[in-house]
Motif scaffolding. Sequence first.
Motif, PDB file in Angstrom:
ATOM      1  N   ASP A  41       6.893   6.176  -8.539  1.00 20.36           N
ATOM      2  CA  ASP A  41       7.560   6.808  -7.394  1.00 20.36           C
ATOM      3  C   ASP A  41       7.545   8.331  -7.455  1.00 20.36           C
ATOM      4  O   ASP A  41       7.573   8.999  -6.409  1.00 20.36           O
ATOM      5  CB  ASP A  41       9.006   6.316  -7.290  1.00 20.36           C
ATOM      6  N   GLU A  42       7.498   8.888  -8.641  1.00 22.61           N
ATOM      7  CA  GLU A  42       7.527  10.344  -8.806  1.00 22.61           C
ATOM      8  C   GLU A  42       6.396  11.033  -8.037  1.00 22.61           C
ATOM      9  O   GLU A  42       6.552  12.177  -7.576  1.00 22.61           O
ATOM     10  CB  GLU A  42       7.426  10.688 -10.295  1.00 22.61           C
ATOM     11  N   TYR A  43       5.286  10.343  -7.869  1.00 19.14           N
ATOM     12  CA  TYR A  43       4.112  10.970  -7.262  1.00 19.14           C
ATOM     13  C   TYR A  43       3.802  10.453  -5.854  1.00 19.14           C
ATOM     14  O   TYR A  43       2.753  10.767  -5.295  1.00 19.14           O
ATOM     15  CB  TYR A  43       2.902  10.780  -8.181  1.00 19.14           C
ATOM     16  N   LEU A  44       4.706   9.686  -5.280  1.00 16.84           N
ATOM     17  CA  LEU A  44       4.539   9.250  -3.890  1.00 16.84           C
ATOM     18  C   LEU A  44       4.613  10.441  -2.948  1.00 16.84           C
ATOM     19  O   LEU A  44       5.298  11.434  -3.218  1.00 16.84           O
ATOM     20  CB  LEU A  44       5.639   8.254  -3.512  1.00 16.84           C
ATOM     21  N   PHE A  45       3.921  10.351  -1.808  1.00 14.75           N
ATOM     22  CA  PHE A  45       4.047  11.400  -0.795  1.00 14.75           C
ATOM     23  C   PHE A  45       3.930  10.830   0.609  1.00 14.75           C
ATOM     24  O   PHE A  45       3.269   9.826   0.842  1.00 14.75           O
ATOM     25  CB  PHE A  45       3.002  12.502  -1.010  1.00 14.75           C
ATOM     26  N   ILE A  68       0.835  -1.207   0.000  1.00 10.91           N
ATOM     27  CA  ILE A  68       0.000   0.000   0.000  1.00 10.91           C
ATOM     28  C   ILE A  68       0.868   1.254   0.000  1.00 10.91           C
ATOM     29  O   ILE A  68       1.752   1.415   0.841  1.00 10.91           O
ATOM     30  CB  ILE A  68      -0.960   0.008   1.198  1.00 10.91           C
ATOM     31  N   LYS A  69       0.586   2.143  -0.964  1.00 14.96           N
ATOM     32  CA  LYS A  69       1.317   3.397  -1.094  1.00 14.96           C
ATOM     33  C   LYS A  69       0.339   4.527  -1.406  1.00 14.96           C
ATOM     34  O   LYS A  69      -0.783   4.292  -1.865  1.00 14.96           O
ATOM     35  CB  LYS A  69       2.376   3.296  -2.193  1.00 14.96           C
ATOM     36  N   PHE A  70       0.801   5.776  -1.168  1.00 15.85           N
ATOM     37  CA  PHE A  70      -0.053   6.952  -1.351  1.00 15.85           C
ATOM     38  C   PHE A  70       0.535   7.848  -2.449  1.00 15.85           C
ATOM     39  O   PHE A  70       1.729   8.135  -2.461  1.00 15.85           O
ATOM     40  CB  PHE A  70      -0.166   7.733  -0.040  1.00 15.85           C
ATOM     41  N   TYR A  71      -0.360   8.297  -3.352  1.00 15.34           N
ATOM     42  CA  TYR A  71       0.073   9.081  -4.507  1.00 15.34           C
ATOM     43  C   TYR A  71      -0.740  10.366  -4.625  1.00 15.34           C
ATOM     44  O   TYR A  71      -1.952  10.372  -4.408  1.00 15.34           O
ATOM     45  CB  TYR A  71      -0.110   8.286  -5.804  1.00 15.34           C
ATOM     46  N   GLY A 108     -12.904  23.543  -0.883  1.00 15.09           N
ATOM     47  CA  GLY A 108     -12.771  22.746  -2.096  1.00 15.09           C
ATOM     48  C   GLY A 108     -12.526  21.289  -1.753  1.00 15.09           C
ATOM     49  O   GLY A 108     -12.935  20.815  -0.688  1.00 15.09           O
ATOM     50  N   ILE A 109     -11.822  20.592  -2.644  1.00 15.59           N
ATOM     51  CA  ILE A 109     -11.627  19.144  -2.495  1.00 15.59           C
ATOM     52  C   ILE A 109     -10.135  18.824  -2.439  1.00 15.59           C
ATOM     53  O   ILE A 109      -9.359  19.312  -3.264  1.00 15.59           O
ATOM     54  CB  ILE A 109     -12.280  18.367  -3.654  1.00 15.59           C
ATOM     55  N   ILE A 110      -9.755  17.989  -1.456  1.00 21.42           N
ATOM     56  CA  ILE A 110      -8.417  17.428  -1.375  1.00 21.42           C
ATOM     57  C   ILE A 110      -8.477  16.019  -1.957  1.00 21.42           C
ATOM     58  O   ILE A 110      -9.314  15.211  -1.550  1.00 21.42           O
ATOM     59  CB  ILE A 110      -7.921  17.369   0.090  1.00 21.42           C
ATOM     60  N   GLU A 111      -7.591  15.710  -2.908  1.00 24.76           N
ATOM     61  CA  GLU A 111      -7.647  14.428  -3.599  1.00 24.76           C
ATOM     62  C   GLU A 111      -6.305  13.707  -3.512  1.00 24.76           C
ATOM     63  O   GLU A 111      -5.252  14.315  -3.645  1.00 24.76           O
ATOM     64  CB  GLU A 111      -7.998  14.640  -5.081  1.00 24.76           C
ATOM     65  N   PHE A 112      -6.365  12.386  -3.296  1.00 21.88           N
ATOM     66  CA  PHE A 112      -5.157  11.563  -3.386  1.00 21.88           C
ATOM     67  C   PHE A 112      -5.564  10.112  -3.589  1.00 21.88           C
ATOM     68  O   PHE A 112      -6.730   9.746  -3.461  1.00 21.88           O
ATOM     69  CB  PHE A 112      -4.267  11.736  -2.150  1.00 21.88           C
ATOM     70  N   GLN A 130      -1.846  13.487  -7.426  1.00 26.16           N
ATOM     71  CA  GLN A 130      -2.212  13.434  -8.839  1.00 26.16           C
ATOM     72  C   GLN A 130      -0.989  13.644  -9.729  1.00 26.16           C
ATOM     73  O   GLN A 130      -0.041  14.341  -9.370  1.00 26.16           O
ATOM     74  CB  GLN A 130      -3.276  14.478  -9.162  1.00 26.16           C
ATOM     75  N   SER A 131      -1.043  13.036 -10.922  1.00 24.49           N
ATOM     76  CA  SER A 131       0.060  13.177 -11.874  1.00 24.49           C
ATOM     77  C   SER A 131      -0.059  14.514 -12.613  1.00 24.49           C
ATOM     78  O   SER A 131      -1.104  15.164 -12.610  1.00 24.49           O
ATOM     79  CB  SER A 131       0.037  12.026 -12.876  1.00 24.49           C
TER      80      SER A 131
END
Length: 249
Positions: free
Chosen positions: A129-133, A112-115, A156-160, A117-118
């Motif tokens: 990996d570029e968009y991992l946080f 499990i990993k968190f990204y 507004g909206i927070i998205e991940f 948006q691209s």
Amino acid sequence: MSKQGLSKKVIHICIILVLIIGILFTATILILKYNENGEINMPFVVSKISIISTVDGQDVENPQVKWDLEVNQNNDIYIYVEKNDKYNKTETISSVKIENLRVEKNSELGDIKFYKQSKDEKQLYKNVDEYLFDVLEYKGSKSSNSKNLEISNQGGIIEFRCANNNIGTYKSDEDVEINYEELLKKININEKDLIANIYFDMIINLDSGKSFKGEDVKLIIPNQNLINEGKVGKEIDYSQKIIFKRIEN
């Protein structure tokens, strides 16, 4: 000192002690109530959280067959931050942060990993990996732009994305095309093995200098019946579920 004077002094001392005990008791009750309920009239609130659970497959390098895919289970998360109509002062959002991410898994299946948006305008997310946080911060702006990690300063909206990568592989020389919504069935995944709890803290910073923190926000992924349906959306009312408390910057 006369007996009458001594009696008056004792009465005064008792009154003072009663007042002190009353103040301490009231303060304790208020502290306990605040710890339990947090801020009761915040400028901005989290009204709801939506989760879209899906499945996809990524091509394996140097495939040995026509279709050679690593199967991923994705959960796209949308957190709705809205103005509190009952708050009678003007405030604007400086930033919103997601941090202290934790995972409790039912099994060792996948990773499990968190990204975030691209930057690709044609593809919302890429599990690379570029968009991992570890910490996700949206800056307050005149309007929302999730690609640039911006949220309107009026809400507004927070998205991940929370992705369970490489939960299995699918290989085939027979399929003409791949229906990704059927991949979990094809690789015989047990839905119970996919279930995980994710936790995070959320901080809302205002331009006035005020900050509010909600700890241990909990989400369960993926949404139920994903194996049968292949894509499942769920919307959760969070208006009373996150306890925010004032913090010092």
